[in-house]
Design a protein around this motif. Structure first.
Motif, short mmCIF file in Angstrom:
data_model
loop_
_atom_site.label_atom_id
_atom_site.label_comp_id
_atom_site.label_asym_id
_atom_site.label_seq_id
_atom_site.Cartn_x
_atom_site.Cartn_y
_atom_site.Cartn_z
N LEU A 148 -17.93 5.67 -41.82
CA LEU A 148 -19.13 5.47 -42.66
C LEU A 148 -20.07 6.12 -42.54
O LEU A 148 -21.16 6.66 -43.67
N LEU A 199 -22.11 7.64 -46.18
CA LEU A 199 -23.50 7.33 -46.30
C LEU A 199 -24.45 8.76 -46.07
O LEU A 199 -25.58 9.17 -46.81
N MET A 239 -27.79 1.61 -44.32
CA MET A 239 -26.39 1.21 -43.56
C MET A 239 -26.54 2.18 -42.94
O MET A 239 -25.68 2.01 -42.38
N SER A 240 -27.19 3.31 -42.92
CA SER A 240 -27.48 3.96 -41.92
C SER A 240 -27.38 3.55 -40.46
O SER A 240 -27.25 3.88 -39.36
N LEU A 245 -27.37 0.30 -39.78
CA LEU A 245 -26.38 -0.50 -39.54
C LEU A 245 -25.66 0.08 -38.80
O LEU A 245 -25.12 -0.57 -37.59
N THR A 246 -25.08 0.96 -38.96
CA THR A 246 -23.74 1.92 -38.17
C THR A 246 -23.94 2.50 -37.33
O THR A 246 -23.44 1.78 -36.31
N THR A 289 -32.56 -4.27 -38.19
CA THR A 289 -30.68 -4.38 -38.10
C THR A 289 -30.01 -5.57 -37.51
O THR A 289 -29.03 -5.77 -38.04
#
Length: 381
Positions: free
Chosen positions: A174, A178, A214-215, A217-218, A346
């Motif tokens: 991902l 992203l 999202m970044s 979280l990854t 997060t």
């Protein structure tokens, strides 16, 4: 010297006492047997008859292993032991009158003659057949359960490994799209600067904020996977010094905040300094974050020995706190007890703390009340 008449009176008087003694021995639950020097049966009580099935007339004068089978023989080494020490204890496998094998716990005491040779052996035997059978069944059941547990554990470990691999691959894959979305949305924001109305500019900012979340979280997922797979390095670690270093970094990140931080001296521990630093960065970072709306914020690091366990470290604050009924949710990935617009993050940090502490053989738990701060405790094995 006694006369013949006196001797007769003594012998006559002794017979009832001897009969009484035999009656008492017959009441005994155990088999009480007296053997001669050649292990021939000299005495056989009612308990022996109950256990082995042979009555007194059948047993008297018979050699012990001929009566009860070769498993009942007092081996040569046992006889040497009895002659040398006078006592012996062990188990014999006897064949009863009905053919049953009776496992007997045997305790023997030897009487020696004037030349130091065995004259008689007094034996007390208990039937432990059912007890030993039950013990074997317990051991067998334990082994079966152990095999099932090992098999189930292996299956769970394989499943967890698959899940970790999937999460790692997903998070890793991902990152590129992203980064692409973030890059192009940044270019779009730059090109359209001054031409968008407030609503459309807000939408674009929300897109970029979502991509950044999202970044984050990854990255957090990758960090959790790294914690699970990282090899532990064992060394002496002073957690108080680590807490002071973490405090300095927090102050540098927000120099405008005035937070009282108290760090007590604590015993050094054996562990991985890199991972234990992550523990304090997460716990003290949370305390720093959740005291951001407190008038006089205060954070404490310290610890105390527990009554029946290892030293318990703690990080305490007087910040937002949380509802104690939901404390069990704190240490799961992506679990949050506060809205994202109130306090960012997060939701991975405490899951990492639990994983690291668990890998060090310890445990972590929390106590709090809404509006009265939170206390996090952890031990290390």
């Amino acid at each position: 010297m006694r006369s013949a008449a006196a001797e007769t009176r003594v012998a006559t008087a002794a017979r009832p006492k001897e009969a009484d003694a035999r009656g008492l021995l017959d009441v005994a639950v155990e088999a009480l047997v007296v053997l001669g020097a050649a292990t021939e049966v000299l005495y056989w009580n009612a308990g022996a008859q109950r256990i082995f099935g042979f009555d007194r007339d059948e047993a008297m004068g018979r050699v012990f292993p001929e009566l009860l089978g070769p498993g009942a023989a007092l081996r040569q080494d046992v006889m040497h032991h009895l002659q040398a020490l006078g006592e012996w204890a062990g188990e014999l496998y006897c064949v009863a009158a009905d053919g049953r094998v009776v496992q007997a716990q045997c305790r023997c005491t030897a009487r020696l003659d004037a030349r130091g040779r065995i004259a008689a052996i007094f034996c007390a035997l208990s039937d432990v057949t059912e007890q030993r059978r039950a013990e074997k069944e317990i051991v067998l059941l334990h082994n079966v359960m152990e095999q099932r547990i090992q098999r189930r554990t292996a299956e769970l470990e394989e499943s967890n490994e698959d899940l970790r691999g999937f999460a790692y691959s997903l998070a890793h894959d991902l990152r590129a799209p992203l980064a692409s979305i973030d890059g192009f949305s940044a270019q779009l924001e730059l090109r359209l600067a001054g031409t968008l109305d407030e609503r459309n500019a807000h939408y674009l900012r929300r897109v970029r904020a979502g991509v950044q979340l999202m970044s984050d979280l990854t990255d957090a997922l990758l960090g959790l996977a790294d914690v699970a797979n990282a090899e532990l390095l064992h060394q002496r670690v002073d957690l108080s010094n680590v807490a002071r270093a973490v405090t300095e970094r927090l102050r540098e990140s927000q120099p405008e905040r005035d937070v009282t931080v108290v760090v007590e001296d604590t015993p050094a521990v054996n562990g991985d300094v890199r991972l234990l630093t992550d523990v304090l960065q997460n716990l003290m970072g949370n305390a720093w974050k959740f005291t951001s709306k407190t008038a006089q914020p205060r954070i404490e690091f310290g610890g105390a020995p527990t009554a029946h366990g290892p030293f318990a470290f703690h990080v305490k604050d007087n910040g937002a706190g949380f509802e104690p009924a939901y404390a069990y949710k704190l240490f799961g990935p992506f679990q949050r007890l506060h809205a994202a617009h109130e306090f960012g993050g997060t939701g991975i940090g405490l899951a990492m703390v639990r994983k690291i502490v668990s890998r060090h053989g310890g445990r972590v738990w929390a106590e709090a009340k809404p509006g009265e701060g939170a206390s996090f405790f952890f031990t290390l094995g």
